[in-house]
Design an enzyme around this catalytic site. Sequence first.
Site, PDB file in Angstrom:
ATOM      1  N   LYS A 133     -47.165 -17.381  10.710  1.00  0.00           N
ATOM      2  CA  LYS A 133     -47.245 -18.685  10.040  1.00  0.00           C
ATOM      3  C   LYS A 133     -48.674 -19.196  10.134  1.00  0.00           C
ATOM      4  O   LYS A 133     -49.007 -19.977  11.034  1.00  0.00           O
ATOM      5  CB  LYS A 133     -46.259 -19.654  10.700  1.00  0.00           C
ATOM      6  CG  LYS A 133     -46.307 -21.074  10.171  1.00  0.00           C
ATOM      7  CD  LYS A 133     -45.091 -21.877  10.580  1.00  0.00           C
ATOM      8  CE  LYS A 133     -45.244 -23.341  10.245  1.00  0.00           C
ATOM      9  NZ  LYS A 133     -44.000 -24.086  10.368  1.00  0.00           N
ATOM     10  N   GLU A 141     -47.617 -18.921  15.052  1.00  0.00           N
ATOM     11  CA  GLU A 141     -48.314 -19.925  14.235  1.00  0.00           C
ATOM     12  C   GLU A 141     -49.695 -20.278  14.787  1.00  0.00           C
ATOM     13  O   GLU A 141     -49.825 -21.168  15.635  1.00  0.00           O
ATOM     14  CB  GLU A 141     -47.473 -21.212  14.143  1.00  0.00           C
ATOM     15  CG  GLU A 141     -48.127 -22.272  13.271  1.00  0.00           C
ATOM     16  CD  GLU A 141     -47.303 -23.557  13.128  1.00  0.00           C
ATOM     17  OE1 GLU A 141     -46.262 -23.683  13.795  1.00  0.00           O
ATOM     18  OE2 GLU A 141     -47.721 -24.426  12.353  1.00  0.00           O
TER      19      GLU A 141
HETATM   20  P1  13P Z   1     -46.893 -28.848   8.420  1.00  0.00           P
HETATM   21  O1  13P Z   1     -46.394 -28.044   7.256  1.00  0.00           O
HETATM   22  O2  13P Z   1     -46.645 -30.322   8.301  1.00  0.00           O
HETATM   23  O3  13P Z   1     -48.300 -28.497   8.782  1.00  0.00           O
HETATM   24  O4  13P Z   1     -45.990 -28.432   9.658  1.00  0.00           O
HETATM   25  C1  13P Z   1     -45.678 -27.124   9.875  1.00  0.00           C
HETATM   26  C2  13P Z   1     -45.405 -26.927  11.300  1.00  0.00           C
HETATM   27  O5  13P Z   1     -44.408 -26.323  11.653  1.00  0.00           O
HETATM   28  C3  13P Z   1     -46.371 -27.449  12.280  1.00  0.00           C
HETATM   29  O6  13P Z   1     -46.178 -26.819  13.510  1.00  0.00           O
END
Ligand code: 13P
Length: 349
Positions: free
Chosen positions: A231, A189
């Site tokens: 992500k 991510e």
């Molecule tokens: P949000 O969708 O609220 O941005 O959170 C996703 C997430 O896993 C943040 O690390």
Amino acid sequence: MSERSETAQGQSDATSRCRQVAAAMVAPGKGILAADESIGTMNKRLDKVGAAQTEENRRDYRELLVSTAGLSDGISGVILCDETLRQRFADGRGFPEALCELGLLPGIKVDTGSKPCPGLPGEQVTEGLDNLPARLAEYAQMGAAFAKWRAVYTITSDLPTETGIRANAHALARYAAACQEAGIVPIVEPEVMMDGDHSIEKDAEVTSAVSAAVLAELADFGVDFAGIVLKPNMVIEGTDHAERSSPKQVAEATAAGLRALPDDLAGVAFLSGGQSPERATANLAAMQAHQTRWPLTFSFGRALVDPALQAWRGDSGKLSAAQDALAQRVAANAAAVRGERTDQELHPV
Ligand code: 13P
């Protein structure tokens, strides 16, 4: 079998397990629920809705979310934090076991948060690599099927720097390699934050630079792309930017940036990043108009759970209203990724 061939066999078992789980995480019409807020962040959210900041409330809230009837129709897996993974349902089952019985893959956030990066004023680096293989081995034993690590990049007039981009990409890749060795699918991510007044074009430029650095580091560490879920943020203007992009513009800018991704990637599951629930869904729906080589789905936190938290507010009498609110967001996003949204639903942003 010799020790060396046993190790090779173990690695190939881990690789095929990761590929299988990664494919299940992005199965058609399904997304991932991010309910992995750290204790500190969860406490702030509880406080905001007037609920006490207790371990019990954090547990109750997570049990409420994951036990929503029919959740697995639109959700493949749930990301938890360390505290929740070790907690139990009211009926005594551990969270990982209960999730599996509900048809949901248990996931675990393994980074320990982003901290100011030494040498790079204004930039952050995500920590958590120390002792990671041992922690992953324990999580695997507890039943975690996948993990998450979030790197954050803030846009200002002179940030992020190339070094800041590389430092976080390097950590993400070391994390991903460690996960795959442990037979756990890494959610990778890299988040370019919406904070600031930057344009969608600037966001596209930074997101592409971040993505290129992350892909290069993943390749250098021999990470198997078929065994990860990426992500990323959607490409979108900053929160304080004067003009708001349409779902079509967000989808086009985001899809253009994704073209550089490898063919064998398991899938892409977007974070919501602070967009309203409706806007995140509309953008996700618009994305489906683009033909991609991998599923484009959601791994939202706030855009899925905020309405449920607002409905619940720590009141056990509001449990079913909260679950209805979550079910509604999940259904809307699952419909979006299935390409089933109606025109009317596409415009409430
Ligand atoms: P949000 O969708 O609220 O941005 O959170 C996703 C997430 O896993 C943040 O690390």
